[in-house]
Design a protein around this motif. Structure first.
Motif, mmCIF file in Angstrom:
data_model
loop_
_atom_site.group_PDB
_atom_site.id
_atom_site.type_symbol
_atom_site.label_atom_id
_atom_site.label_comp_id
_atom_site.label_asym_id
_atom_site.label_seq_id
_atom_site.Cartn_x
_atom_site.Cartn_y
_atom_site.Cartn_z
ATOM 1 N N THR A 53 4.970 -17.112 -11.140
ATOM 2 C CA THR A 53 6.405 -16.795 -11.157
ATOM 3 C C THR A 53 7.271 -17.885 -10.541
ATOM 4 O OG1 THR A 53 6.248 -15.735 -8.990
ATOM 5 C CG2 THR A 53 5.915 -14.319 -10.932
ATOM 6 N N ASP A 54 6.652 -18.924 -9.975
ATOM 7 C CA ASP A 54 7.432 -19.899 -9.206
ATOM 8 C C ASP A 54 7.420 -21.247 -9.914
ATOM 9 O OD1 ASP A 54 7.323 -17.755 -7.502
ATOM 10 O OD2 ASP A 54 6.612 -18.880 -5.770
ATOM 11 N N VAL A 55 8.557 -21.641 -10.456
ATOM 12 C CA VAL A 55 8.566 -22.872 -11.251
ATOM 13 C C VAL A 55 9.727 -23.787 -10.863
ATOM 14 C CG1 VAL A 55 7.497 -21.781 -13.267
ATOM 15 C CG2 VAL A 55 9.978 -21.915 -13.129
ATOM 16 N N ALA A 56 9.523 -25.066 -11.158
ATOM 17 C CA ALA A 56 10.614 -26.042 -11.093
ATOM 18 C C ALA A 56 10.524 -26.901 -12.340
ATOM 19 C CB ALA A 56 10.485 -26.913 -9.842
ATOM 20 N N GLY A 57 11.658 -27.315 -12.843
ATOM 21 C CA GLY A 57 11.670 -28.141 -14.046
ATOM 22 C C GLY A 57 13.088 -28.411 -14.492
ATOM 23 N N LYS A 58 13.222 -28.746 -15.782
ATOM 24 C CA LYS A 58 14.534 -29.106 -16.332
ATOM 25 C C LYS A 58 14.934 -28.095 -17.400
ATOM 26 C CE LYS A 58 15.415 -33.629 -17.059
ATOM 27 N NZ LYS A 58 16.504 -33.962 -16.169
ATOM 28 N N ILE A 59 16.193 -27.678 -17.372
ATOM 29 C CA ILE A 59 16.672 -26.733 -18.398
ATOM 30 C C ILE A 59 16.819 -27.472 -19.728
ATOM 31 C CG2 ILE A 59 18.626 -25.292 -19.130
ATOM 32 C CD1 ILE A 59 19.076 -24.514 -16.265
ATOM 33 N N VAL A 60 16.223 -26.886 -20.775
ATOM 34 C CA VAL A 60 16.334 -27.505 -22.105
ATOM 35 C C VAL A 60 17.134 -26.635 -23.070
ATOM 36 C CG1 VAL A 60 14.295 -28.978 -21.927
ATOM 37 C CG2 VAL A 60 14.030 -26.628 -22.720
ATOM 38 N N GLU A 61 17.424 -25.403 -22.664
ATOM 39 C CA GLU A 61 18.224 -24.516 -23.519
ATOM 40 C C GLU A 61 18.794 -23.403 -22.650
ATOM 41 O OE1 GLU A 61 15.914 -23.118 -26.870
ATOM 42 O OE2 GLU A 61 17.495 -21.696 -27.453
ATOM 43 N N VAL A 62 20.032 -23.003 -22.952
ATOM 44 C CA VAL A 62 20.607 -21.885 -22.181
ATOM 45 C C VAL A 62 20.985 -20.753 -23.135
ATOM 46 C CG1 VAL A 62 21.505 -23.308 -20.287
ATOM 47 C CG2 VAL A 62 22.954 -22.831 -22.256
ATOM 48 N N GLY A 63 20.866 -19.509 -22.639
ATOM 49 C CA GLY A 63 21.275 -18.349 -23.419
ATOM 50 C C GLY A 63 22.791 -18.319 -23.558
ATOM 51 N N ALA A 64 23.257 -17.523 -24.540
ATOM 52 C CA ALA A 64 24.679 -17.532 -24.905
ATOM 53 C C ALA A 64 25.596 -17.121 -23.761
ATOM 54 C CB ALA A 64 24.885 -16.597 -26.099
ATOM 55 N N GLU A 65 25.102 -16.291 -22.836
ATOM 56 C CA GLU A 65 25.985 -15.803 -21.761
ATOM 57 C C GLU A 65 25.753 -16.484 -20.419
ATOM 58 O OE1 GLU A 65 26.075 -11.535 -21.552
ATOM 59 O OE2 GLU A 65 26.124 -11.402 -23.735
ATOM 60 N N VAL A 66 24.982 -17.550 -20.409
ATOM 61 C CA VAL A 66 24.736 -18.256 -19.140
ATOM 62 C C VAL A 66 25.983 -19.059 -18.771
ATOM 63 C CG1 VAL A 66 23.379 -20.098 -18.058
ATOM 64 C CG2 VAL A 66 22.242 -18.344 -19.440
ATOM 65 N N LYS A 67 26.468 -18.857 -17.529
ATOM 66 C CA LYS A 67 27.734 -19.486 -17.138
ATOM 67 C C LYS A 67 27.575 -20.574 -16.069
ATOM 68 C CE LYS A 67 30.840 -15.789 -18.408
ATOM 69 N NZ LYS A 67 29.859 -14.967 -19.113
ATOM 70 N N THR A 68 26.518 -20.462 -15.241
ATOM 71 C CA THR A 68 26.455 -21.326 -14.065
ATOM 72 C C THR A 68 25.442 -22.456 -14.190
ATOM 73 O OG1 THR A 68 24.838 -19.844 -13.089
ATOM 74 C CG2 THR A 68 27.156 -19.450 -12.523
ATOM 75 N N LEU A 69 24.724 -22.497 -15.298
ATOM 76 C CA LEU A 69 23.698 -23.531 -15.476
ATOM 77 C C LEU A 69 23.880 -24.164 -16.843
ATOM 78 C CD1 LEU A 69 20.744 -21.284 -14.258
ATOM 79 C CD2 LEU A 69 21.678 -23.217 -12.981
#
Ligand SMILES: NC(=O)c1ccc[n+]([C@@H]2O[C@H](COP(=O)([O-])OP(=O)(O)OC[C@H]3O[C@@H](n4cnc5c(N)ncnc54)[C@H](OP(=O)(O)O)[C@@H]3O)[C@@H](O)[C@H]2O)c1
Length: 314
Positions: A53-69
């Motif tokens: 459950t514990d991860v670090a990495g780079k965001i490659v896609e965001v969901g339609a309602e994501v506002k802060t990332l």
């Protein structure tokens, strides 16, 4: 069934989720306890279950309602226990449990934090009433805190956070880790395999206001002999039996046994990432494994003798 390598499609993030290209994952005992069904009713939500459950990495896609990332953010995330998903090249995380990580915090350091550091932080702030603003956490005097299994994933963060909260810290660990645990800030360290260590006796004769019990198999009478009149033991590994003991103790004594169930909060994860960024919280890494050798990391975690965190990197 034991862990196996399988090919699955890259998961798609829902509205409030992000897709992370995983750079590091850390293991926790809850991962293999979930797989073995020890934590019933916590069970994998679907199969094949991808643990961790514990991860670090780079965001490659965001969901339609994501506002802060946004795409490209380097992040740390706590995935849900039922979904897991960390032992993979890509994982989906909830926005509400994902925080940005600056370059000072490596992927391995970030991935080490969620379960281990959040649970130590929750125990100290919400149950032990320790604060990290330079005061003593109430009562004027520094609290006396015992951290058992201080060389483990939770314990090594607990020692450092308790010191940031101005507590006097006694810690237990094996002989090989005494210098390490002292270097993390513990004021007194006991070897748990000696009679004094097994009895949890503070070398300076202190009674404990709070015990963060990250070990298993220590009897209530051992704690009882070392607690202040209103002392508490925070139990990181609650069982149905210990929950019953906890309820009964409430009726008969001011000395309490309090089960800890982690309720992860984004602002606390952000706080911990910032402590690492500012050099105030160190992560001890026991070992690193490649994803193709994750089964060895899994066995190492089950073995129960890691010093600090076990990391898997794709
Ligand atoms: N309730 C929750 O929400 C929650 C959250 C996090 C963790 N937990 C639980 O907390 C426990 C600790 O987790 P963890 O990640 O810290 O485990 P861990 O990293 O696997 O702990 C391993 C360390 O514990 C030491 N150790 C084992 N028994 C000891 C004892 N009797 N006295 C002193 N040290 C001892 C080992 O030292 P040696 O190698 O020298 O033996 C080793 O360094 C686990 O049971 C975990 O499931 C619960």
């Amino acid at each position: 069934m034991s862990a196996q390598h399988v090919e699955v499609p890259i998961p798609a993030p829902k509205e409030k989720q992000v897709l992370i290209k995983v750079e590091a994952t850390s293991l926790n005992p809850i991962d293999w306890k979930t797989q073995k069904g020890i934590l019933w009713p916590i069970l994998p939500g679907k199969f094949p279950h991808i643990p961790s459950t514990d991860v670090a990495g780079k965001i490659v896609e965001v969901g339609a309602e994501v506002k802060t990332l946004k795409e490209g953010d380097n992040v740390v995330a706590k995935l849900t226990n039922t979904d897991g998903g960390g032992l993979a090249e890509f994982a989906v995380a909830e926005e509400r449990l994902t925080v940005v990580r600056t370059p000072e915090v490596s992927a391995a350091e970030g991935a080490s934090l969620p379960v281990a550091a959040l649970s130590a932080h929750q125990a100290l702030t919400q149950l032990a009433a320790i604060n990290f603003h330079g005061s003593t956490g109430g009562g004027g005097q520094p609290k006396n805190i015992l951290v058992t299994a201080a060389s483990g994933g939770v314990g090594h963060y607990a020692v450092q956070l308790a010191k940031l909260g101005n507590a006097h810290v006694t810690a237990t660990c094996g002989a090989r880790n005494i210098d390490l645990v002292r270097s993390l800030g513990a004021d007194e360290v006991l070897d748990y395999r000696t009679p004094e260590g097994a009895a949890l006796k503070s070398p300076s004769g202190r009674k404990y206001d709070v015990v963060l019990n990250c070990a298993i198999g220590i009897s209530w009478s051992t704690f009882d002999a070392n607690l202040t009149k209103e002392g508490m033991v925070i139990d990181f590994t609650p069982t149905p039996f210990s929950m019953m003991v906890s309820a009964m103790r409430k009726l008969v004594s001011k000395k309490q046994l309090i089960p800890l169930i982690l309720k992860p909060k984004r602002q606390h994860l952000d706080y911990l990432v910032n402590l690492v960024k500012n050099g105030k919280l160190k992560t001890v890494i026991d070992s690193k494994y490649s994803l193709s050798k994750a089964e060895f990391a899994w066995e190492k975690s089950i073995d129960g003798h890691a010093t600090g965190k076990i990391i898997v990197e794709p």
